[in-house]
Design an enzyme around this catalytic site. Structure first.
Site, mmCIF file in Angstrom:
data_model
loop_
_atom_site.group_PDB
_atom_site.id
_atom_site.type_symbol
_atom_site.label_atom_id
_atom_site.label_comp_id
_atom_site.label_asym_id
_atom_site.label_seq_id
_atom_site.Cartn_x
_atom_site.Cartn_y
_atom_site.Cartn_z
ATOM 1 N N ARG A 64 0.817 -1.199 0.000
ATOM 2 C CA ARG A 64 0.000 0.000 0.000
ATOM 3 C C ARG A 64 0.866 1.269 0.000
ATOM 4 N NH1 ARG A 64 -4.849 0.344 2.045
ATOM 5 N NH2 ARG A 64 -4.675 -1.819 2.736
ATOM 6 N N THR A 65 1.777 1.337 0.944
ATOM 7 C CA THR A 65 2.625 2.524 1.048
ATOM 8 C C THR A 65 3.499 2.670 -0.191
ATOM 9 O OG1 THR A 65 2.674 2.309 3.449
ATOM 10 C CG2 THR A 65 4.418 3.609 2.455
ATOM 11 N N LYS A 93 23.908 -10.444 0.705
ATOM 12 C CA LYS A 93 25.360 -10.549 0.520
ATOM 13 C C LYS A 93 26.077 -9.791 1.629
ATOM 14 C CE LYS A 93 24.961 -10.901 -4.525
ATOM 15 N NZ LYS A 93 25.007 -10.103 -5.775
ATOM 16 N N ARG A 114 11.531 2.028 3.588
ATOM 17 C CA ARG A 114 10.791 1.323 4.635
ATOM 18 C C ARG A 114 11.751 0.287 5.217
ATOM 19 N NH1 ARG A 114 5.602 -0.738 6.756
ATOM 20 N NH2 ARG A 114 4.874 1.195 5.810
ATOM 21 N N HIS A 142 6.456 7.482 10.622
ATOM 22 C CA HIS A 142 5.928 7.249 9.278
ATOM 23 C C HIS A 142 5.243 8.561 8.899
ATOM 24 C CE1 HIS A 142 4.256 5.555 5.796
ATOM 25 N NE2 HIS A 142 3.500 4.607 6.278
#
Lengths: 462, 462, 462
Positions: A64-65, A93, A114, A142
């Site tokens: 969604r974000t 890695k 995120r 956020h």
């Protein structure tokens, strides 16, 4: 010690959006004004970012974000490069966040991050060559979600100041709630906290509301809320202003005439302890038509950051009071405004004040952040802990990355070379730039400090 | 009961493409005409969707389909937001399809959905704020694949009407075959079904061919097909039109002079029962040069929806009769035409008839869809079963979401308040709007209906 | 036998970038010139590819490479379709690489492929309808990485010819090192190989340096490098040109005055044998400020293809000699130039010489490639092995897909119908077009060849 983190300054002319506190109230209102213009006529904006690229780096999935940001950039005429699951990628890695950010930000004009660890976006902004937008860092911040929440409230109610906003559900772990309450406080709304029992607002949030925004909590009984929060101890938070203090001087007098908004949050089960999982298994609040049938809810708008589970009745979907889908939809114009602002397409208002985090002096220390989910835990190879002074009594430091606060046991003065217990009143007399914080007495001694003599013996910290 | 699904009407002015039946023949031909123009000069179309966004929501992976849509939108100058693996996403937090669709469609101008459950696209179109394109919902429909198949046939053969088209392989589970036969039937092609033994065309498909498109099946012996289908019982389906009936009045006379096309499908092993897996392990049809060496195959074009496994010989790749790669390539101009049409960039032809599904009245009922893979199974929280009348004798309902049909055991008349056995001839006399369907006699009684008296006792259903 | 691969010719007018050898020196310099222009004024290039699409097909994750290509295409105004994890996709339904490439290349204008198998990009270019860019095929090639490396060196040092470049770390498995040394050799740089013990440059690489680029290796003692490679046997490779041979006629005289560049690589642990994992567990080279503190390193630029693990000290990040982040950033202008060139937006320089691989004649043979990771291993259904002549003594073939070389045991002459031992001097007399290679004597006999009589008996191969 801070020299290893010296790239701090390199990108100091860039603007980032890591915390809602990175924006002044004027800037937030300007973002809303631009979002209004975008909503009215999006075609005006479809080619303001030609050849420019937004990079999405998602270390945990959040479709969604991510889609909201990617749509926003493309609606501005820009392009998108997208790593929807960074865990499956270079990180495997063994690459550091700093390296990834340095490289990927060289491919892009704005970086959206995120990450599951708190403070990660603050690390990213040190190493990025372009503006960083925090799209959620653990339970920390956020900010664009907060902007959408606030913008929805403003659009629906015409203002924010003086609104009575009920916050229900999991007030303990919900990142969106924490950012939202600070933002509401900044714009002068009153908060009614109706938490799920056991999931009350954390003390550090209440502490920050008091310290930073001068918002006073009152314990209240509120019959009106019994339908949505039958077993709660509601709290009412109101900005400390004369005309309001005169209304609410005593707990008993707190009587909200109508609720302007209810903000519902889902149980953040992924963050629960085992005990909390049991407590909260069958008994989470549910806001539905029945719960909002009282007279005081007649003009209440219902917000929810989505996704919902069962805490929000489907019967509200067709109710005109429900605005959660519009709230989600507004994510695009708000994020378009944010991206455009960070890319210099729109002017920031002149009155921009330096954000809080930038003006606090670092405190020298050997301690580490004790938030197990702080980004400094996983990026030790190149990242040193850093703290600013959060408060004096007791002496408390705030991690510059994740904002977690930690009370300090021993404090030295670099001028006198003496050390003191962190709770000692002597500490108040040490100048901020002379403070040195220690986790243990041994560390203070090892660093060449000696125990302070009894006060009055002539040795005064400077 | 239907009130919970009342958002049905909200988006009724939007056009969606969930089933090939959502398009009239005129509209299909218009799409092909636009695809022709696009193929001739794509540069004419490169900037007709500036700032517009296509959202890809894929609940199961299908790189080919996804990339084809995403290329199409970008060739029109639009942008794309893409969730290639929705299973890893919000759905894991328990979000409903309806909520996801509502939110994501607010970020986009057109929504492309792939979902493992039948009927999911019909749910999506109720909640979306923008046109929905079904990119495959379980074994149900995949209309743009059908359009590509049909378009390829038309481009290669110049027409569709009257063509003799052989369908080989798994005719039981192949979604593309089912949609394709309906489309061929609508445009008047003849169908020769050469199924893998045990994987014959399902009865409900044959039933719909007869009922809806007036296509009659004939059982035939066809020596010519022995090379590609050695053990089959071939079926020949032809539209019931006078000039053709005169040709094919008797099974023995069916004699196809040449095959215009062979449509090959891979075994849909992921949908096989355990028994079917064993049956079909080593013996799947293979169409290759040898199989097509007969005179009647001289001008046969070979279609395949791809990906292939072993059912299609690599030796055909260089054979001029193979058009499966061109068929795949045509996915882009066809999808560009579809997207452009849904976004209003091209006009729909004036003669557009209301699609079938929209004009059928709902039948009131307490029964549930008995397709285990119907979307109503997984979205019960907010979605009620809904049915329309499929046929009267026996009384049979069709799920409005997944199109699965279910014979009804007991039927009430809301006017007389009597109930009848579903197979009773009385049922024919009940008006459609008075029908109430029950799964059991108990349910009829519980709903306040009484058993109908013996016919002739004066009680006539109305 | 080669008829099955006959699509080879179809796309022969397209230009691809599978190997750095697909480009002439002139073309490489032209790419650098365009990259310079792009870096200076990117706005000039933002709309040169409207409506054109780059497809990313990644069969193993490589976020950095993928994002770099996707950013590049969008900075040129084009669109992107992206399959970041092809393993999760159609391949799981058993689709061949050829089919995937044929279909996806029909959706796009340029195809970028990352695949774990060596030679896969050479297969892709046969079936693609559009230019293919190899973004890494196993340990084989990654030409745009090489271009970035070379370009960074040229930008920082102003030239490539005559530079002394140190290569450290895993010289055995690093694909980037192998491509880089060929490229350095072509432009006349000197190579100082300082391998991790046990991970020396493979013989076939040294062989190709000698054969193809006339670069001579010398074993040297080099005290200066002891700080970065304490236990190595350094090798110095210099182009065989008169003015340099006069300087370095004897091993003892090799004395590099200053190192112009150090190229550091991470241990390619994912390719190690079990024994190698143990050997190299704790002892991998580390290049940091201390290692580069000698006078000869004063103007050394430090390159690294990234991501790093521990072989590159974080203390170099702020050191002006470190250019690895700029090297990564230059991936965008270089790839923009490559994409633009392949799409015909920029002219190729007139002097373009046919690439090596195209002008070698195929050798008829029944043998298979013995590289276990060659793409011919996994795509046997439709792909025949193909070889060209690599050398005569001993007779050695090179796989046209993965470039692995294989010494041949038995060789026939299609003119005399005799066969010989591969090491026999008779083989030198057989014309290339008459050579037939056999894995065993039995195969030669089975193919109708007879053992050659003793030389002098009058039978002369022709």
């Amino acid at each position: 010690m801070t020299s290893r983190n010296s790239s701090d300054d390199r990108s100091s002319t860039l603007r980032h959006l890591v915390s809602i506190d990175d924006l002044t109230n004027e800037e937030i209102l300007e973002i809303f004004a631009i979002a209004d213009r975008i909503s009215k006529d999006p075609s005006e904006f479809v080619s303001i970012c030609p050849g420019q690229i937004l990079a999405s780096l998602f270390y945990e999935p959040s479709t969604r974000t991510r889609l909201s940001f990617e749509s926003s950039m493309q609606r501005l005429g820009g392009g998108v490069i997208s790593a929807a699951d960074m865990r499956a990628s270079s990180a495997s890695k063994g690459e550091s966040l700093a390296d990834t950010v340095r490289v990927v930000s060289a491919y892009a004009d704005v970086l959206v991050l995120r990450h599951p660890r708190e403070g990660s976006a603050n690390v990213a902004k040190r190493y990025a060559r372009v503006p960083v937008v925090n799209a959620g860092d653990g339970s920390h911040e956020h900010p664009t979600q907060t902007l959408c929440d606030l913008y929805s409230l403003k659009v629906e109610k015409g203002r924010i100041e003086g609104l009575d906003v009920v916050l229900t559900g999991d007030l303990k772990y919900s990142r969106t709630i924490h950012s939202f309450v600070y933002a509401l406080a900044r714009f002068g709304a009153n908060l009614v906290c109706a938490p799920q029992p056991g999931f009350e607002m954390p003390d550090y949030v209440i502490h920050r509301l008091k310290e930073q925004y001068r918002v006073e909590p009152h314990r209240v009984e509120m019959q009106d809320l019994s339908s949505i929060a039958p077993r709660m101890d509601a709290m009412y938070f109101t900005p400390e202003r004369p005309h309001q203090l005169s209304l609410f001087t005593d707990i008993r007098e707190v009587n909200v005439k109508k609720f302007d908004a209810v903000y519902v949050t889902r149980p953040q089960r992924e963050r629960y302890s085992e005990a909390e999982k049991i407590t909260n298994a069958n008994a989470y609040f549910r806001v539905d038509r029945l719960a909002l049938s009282g007279a005081k809810f007649r003009e209440t708008v219902v917000l929810h950051p989505l996704p919902r589970v069962d805490e929000l009745g489907y019967d509200l979907d067709e109710d005109p009071r429900s605005i959660y889908f519009q709230q989600a939809a507004r994510g695009v114009p708000v994020r378009m405004a944010v991206i455009g602002m960070l890319l210099g397409k729109f002017n920031f208002p002149a009155a921009a004040v330096e954000p809080r985090a930038r003006i606090s002096a670092r405190v020298r220390t050997t301690i580490e952040c004790n938030n197990q989910n702080c980004i400094t835990e996983s990026e030790r190879r190149y990242l040193n802990p850093e703290f600013v002074l959060a408060s004096r009594e007791p002496l408390c430091l705030r991690c510059v990355f994740c904002d977690a606060e930690r009370v300090v046991e021993f404090v030295g003065c670099s001028s006198t070379r003496h050390y003191h217990a962190g709770a000692s009143s002597e500490v108040n007399r040490i100048k901020a730039e002379n403070l040195v914080a220690f986790a243990t007495e041994e560390e203070a001694i090892a660093a060449g400090f000696t125990a302070a003599a009894i006060r009055g013996a002539g040795q005064t910290p400077a």
